[in-house]
Design an enzyme around this catalytic site. Structure first.
Site, PDB file in Angstrom:
ATOM      1  N   GLY A  77       0.895  -1.382   0.043  1.00 52.96           N
ATOM      2  CA  GLY A  77      -0.115  -0.217  -0.241  1.00 52.96           C
ATOM      3  C   GLY A  77       0.755   1.190  -0.150  1.00 52.96           C
TER       4      GLY A  77
ATOM      5  CG  ASN B  76       1.268   1.445   4.835  1.00 52.14           C
ATOM      6  OD1 ASN B  76       1.093   2.369   5.737  1.00 52.14           O
ATOM      7  ND2 ASN B  76       1.077   2.095   3.833  1.00 52.14           N
TER       8      ASN B  76
ATOM      9  CB  ALA C 115     -10.810  -7.588  15.918  1.00 55.48           C
TER      10      ALA C 115
ATOM     11  CE1 TYR D 104      -7.419   0.384  10.734  1.00 49.37           C
ATOM     12  CE2 TYR D 104      -8.077   1.335  13.103  1.00 49.37           C
ATOM     13  CZ  TYR D 104      -6.903   1.232  11.563  1.00 49.37           C
ATOM     14  OH  TYR D 104      -5.653   1.692  10.815  1.00 49.37           O
TER      15      TYR D 104
ATOM     16  CE  LYS E 163      -5.115  -1.243  11.083  1.00 52.30           C
ATOM     17  NZ  LYS E 163      -3.379  -1.892   9.759  1.00 52.30           N
TER      18      LYS E 163
ATOM     19  CG  ASP F 273      -6.443  -7.559  -3.106  1.00 47.73           C
ATOM     20  OD1 ASP F 273      -5.723  -7.474  -1.669  1.00 47.73           O
ATOM     21  OD2 ASP F 273      -7.627  -8.064  -3.256  1.00 47.73           O
TER      22      ASP F 273
ATOM     23  CB  SER G 150      -4.170   1.097  14.428  1.00 50.23           C
ATOM     24  OG  SER G 150      -4.612   2.254  14.464  1.00 50.23           O
TER      25      SER G 150
ATOM     26  NE  ARG H 123      -4.975   5.421  -1.776  1.00 46.72           N
ATOM     27  CZ  ARG H 123      -5.899   5.075  -0.604  1.00 46.72           C
ATOM     28  NH1 ARG H 123      -6.301   6.502   0.485  1.00 46.72           N
ATOM     29  NH2 ARG H 123      -6.620   4.394  -0.888  1.00 46.72           N
TER      30      ARG H 123
HETATM   31  P1  NAP Z   1      -5.345   5.069   3.102  1.00 44.47           P
HETATM   32  O1  NAP Z   1      -4.505   6.694   3.043  1.00 44.47           O
HETATM   33  O2  NAP Z   1      -6.556   4.674   3.378  1.00 44.47           O
HETATM   34  O3  NAP Z   1      -4.292   4.457   3.001  1.00 44.47           O
HETATM   35  C1  NAP Z   1      -4.589   2.805   2.617  1.00 44.47           C
HETATM   36  C2  NAP Z   1      -3.407   2.387   1.653  1.00 44.47           C
HETATM   37  O4  NAP Z   1      -3.498   0.809   2.422  1.00 44.47           O
HETATM   38  C3  NAP Z   1      -3.123   2.389   0.105  1.00 44.47           C
HETATM   39  O5  NAP Z   1      -2.418   2.824  -0.102  1.00 44.47           O
HETATM   40  C4  NAP Z   1      -4.042   1.759  -0.380  1.00 44.47           C
HETATM   41  O6  NAP Z   1      -3.155   1.415  -2.041  1.00 44.47           O
HETATM   42  C5  NAP Z   1      -3.659   0.390  -0.046  1.00 44.47           C
HETATM   43  N1  NAP Z   1      -4.325  -0.929  -0.050  1.00 44.47           N
HETATM   44  C6  NAP Z   1      -5.759  -1.292   0.627  1.00 44.47           C
HETATM   45  N2  NAP Z   1      -5.838  -2.204   0.209  1.00 44.47           N
HETATM   46  C7  NAP Z   1      -5.181  -3.047  -0.336  1.00 44.47           C
HETATM   47  C8  NAP Z   1      -4.691  -4.525  -0.534  1.00 44.47           C
HETATM   48  N3  NAP Z   1      -5.810  -5.191  -0.955  1.00 44.47           N
HETATM   49  N4  NAP Z   1      -3.399  -4.329  -1.252  1.00 44.47           N
HETATM   50  C9  NAP Z   1      -2.850  -3.582  -1.570  1.00 44.47           C
HETATM   51  N5  NAP Z   1      -2.712  -2.280  -0.639  1.00 44.47           N
HETATM   52  C10 NAP Z   1      -4.318  -2.129  -0.133  1.00 44.47           C
HETATM   53  O7  NAP Z   1      -4.226   4.867   4.648  1.00 44.47           O
HETATM   54  P2  NAP Z   1      -2.824   5.520   5.665  1.00 44.47           P
HETATM   55  O8  NAP Z   1      -3.586   6.443   6.738  1.00 44.47           O
HETATM   56  O9  NAP Z   1      -1.977   5.770   5.155  1.00 44.47           O
HETATM   57  O10 NAP Z   1      -3.013   4.220   6.212  1.00 44.47           O
HETATM   58  C11 NAP Z   1      -1.707   3.395   6.226  1.00 44.47           C
HETATM   59  C12 NAP Z   1      -2.119   1.802   7.280  1.00 44.47           C
HETATM   60  O11 NAP Z   1      -1.697   2.690   8.481  1.00 44.47           O
HETATM   61  C13 NAP Z   1      -2.754   1.422   7.750  1.00 44.47           C
HETATM   62  O12 NAP Z   1      -2.385   0.090   7.793  1.00 44.47           O
HETATM   63  C14 NAP Z   1      -3.757   1.893   8.693  1.00 44.47           C
HETATM   64  O13 NAP Z   1      -4.402   0.872   9.285  1.00 44.47           O
HETATM   65  C15 NAP Z   1      -2.877   2.942   9.905  1.00 44.47           C
HETATM   66  N6  NAP Z   1      -2.778   3.777  10.112  1.00 44.47           N
HETATM   67  C16 NAP Z   1      -3.496   5.201   9.884  1.00 44.47           C
HETATM   68  C17 NAP Z   1      -3.920   5.868  10.887  1.00 44.47           C
HETATM   69  C18 NAP Z   1      -4.066   6.901  10.572  1.00 44.47           C
HETATM   70  O14 NAP Z   1      -5.176   7.594  11.079  1.00 44.47           O
HETATM   71  N7  NAP Z   1      -4.348   7.461   9.471  1.00 44.47           N
HETATM   72  C19 NAP Z   1      -4.050   5.100  12.296  1.00 44.47           C
HETATM   73  C20 NAP Z   1      -2.992   4.651  12.837  1.00 44.47           C
HETATM   74  C21 NAP Z   1      -2.416   3.510  11.653  1.00 44.47           C
HETATM   75  P3  NAP Z   1      -4.434   1.407  -3.416  1.00 44.47           P
HETATM   76  O15 NAP Z   1      -5.113   2.728  -3.130  1.00 44.47           O
HETATM   77  O16 NAP Z   1      -3.508   0.817  -4.453  1.00 44.47           O
HETATM   78  O17 NAP Z   1      -5.599  -0.313  -2.837  1.00 44.47           O
END
Ligand code: NAP
Length: 249
Positions: free
Chosen positions: A14, A92, A159, A157, A161, A65, A144, A17
């Site tokens: 992932g 990620n 569960a 979510y 994490k 995926d 998380s 972005r």
């Molecule tokens: P985001 O902007 O929604 O980006 C999610 C990323 O996951 C995208 O690059 C997406 O790629 C990828 N992804 C989703 N499903 C996928 C799949 N089946 N196969 C491959 N890639 C997949 O989210 P983010 O905020 O950057 O989050 C990144 C990580 O940090 C996640 O694990 C999230 O749970 C964790 N996190 C985020 C926060 C927060 O506040 N933002 C807090 C704690 C933890 P595509 O677009 O190419 O599908």
């Protein structure tokens, strides 16, 4: 910037972005060859690779995926065929399907577990095989603070994490004898598309609960990932590093 990851091959799931993108930029900036995995965001991944290369770094993108066993196997086969090894894996990729439990459908639970937790297990399994041969490696699993503290509306979510934290500790014990380190990193409230849809009132309340008084940036997370990936963290394994401005302590 330090170039302490020169010569390392790194895969970021992932990576196109959000937080993943910042991690790719940080690892590439420190000299790693970065493989940007994406699922739906092909254009974003292509742009990122071009940006890294324009800055003098090395990167390529790779679709898969990560919840799909065959696609994960094909991705690692391609990585090993091209580079012969993998030194750094950052799990990620993640999604949310939030709702209170009475309204949440079993499919929303399954999707989140498969994309967040099962994918992490699948990628760890494939990477560990190559790292064990090399007797070195660093795996960083993005969990998380919700996996530690829980959050109403996120039973699926949380569960997934919390599962990542258990997976991380167990795998760290399995592979430590081969000098492979496995750590989790728990971001707090980070400004990405994942949190963009939350209403202003929820955002304001969340920021009020952060002692450092601001949301995290993807770069805040990326710098901590780069630390765990590097030899500066050579004696750290099985840990969950919380990067949340003090939100959960
Ligand atoms: P985001 O902007 O929604 O980006 C999610 C990323 O996951 C995208 O690059 C997406 O790629 C990828 N992804 C989703 N499903 C996928 C799949 N089946 N196969 C491959 N890639 C997949 O989210 P983010 O905020 O950057 O989050 C990144 C990580 O940090 C996640 O694990 C999230 O749970 C964790 N996190 C985020 C926060 C927060 O506040 N933002 C807090 C704690 C933890 P595509 O677009 O190419 O599908």
């Amino acid at each position: 910037m330090t170039s302490n990851l020169s010569g390392k091959i790194a895969l970021v799931t992932g990576g196109g972005r959000g937080i993943g993108r910042a991690i790719c930029l940080e690892l590439a900036g420190r000299g790693a060859t970065v493989i940007v995995n994406y699922n739906r965001s092909a254009a974003a991944a292509e742009n990122l690779v071009a940006q890294i290369e324009a800055a003098g770094g090395t990167a390529r993108n790779m679709p898969a995926d990560v919840s799909d066993e065959q696609q994960v196997a094909a991705m690692f086969k391609a990585i090993i065929a091209e580079y012969g090894t993998i030194d750094i894996l950052v799990n990620n990729a993640g999604v949310t399907r939030d709702n209170i439990i009475m309204m949440m459908k079993p499919a929303d639970f399954d999707d989140v577990i498969e994309t967040n937790l099962r994918s992490c297990w699948l990628c760890c399994k494939s990477a560990a095989r190559a790292m064990m041969r090399k007797r070195s490696g660093s795996i960083i699993n993005i969990t998380s603070v919700v996996g530690i503290a829980g959050n109403g509306g996120q039973t699926n979510y949380a569960a997934s994490k919390a599962g990542i934290i258990g997976l991380t500790k167990s795998l760290a014990k399995e592979v430590a004898a081969r000098s492979i380190r496995v750590n989790a990193l728990a971001p707090g409230f980070v400004d990405t598309e994942m949190t963009a849809d939350l209403g202003d009132d929820i955002r304001e309340k969340a920021i009020e609960a952060i002692p450092l008084g601001r949301m995290g940036t993807p770069k805040d997370i990326a710098k901590a990932v780069a630390f765990l990936a590097s030899d500066e963290a050579a004696y750290i394994t099985g840990q969950t590093l919380v990067v949340d401005g003090g939100m959960v302590m």
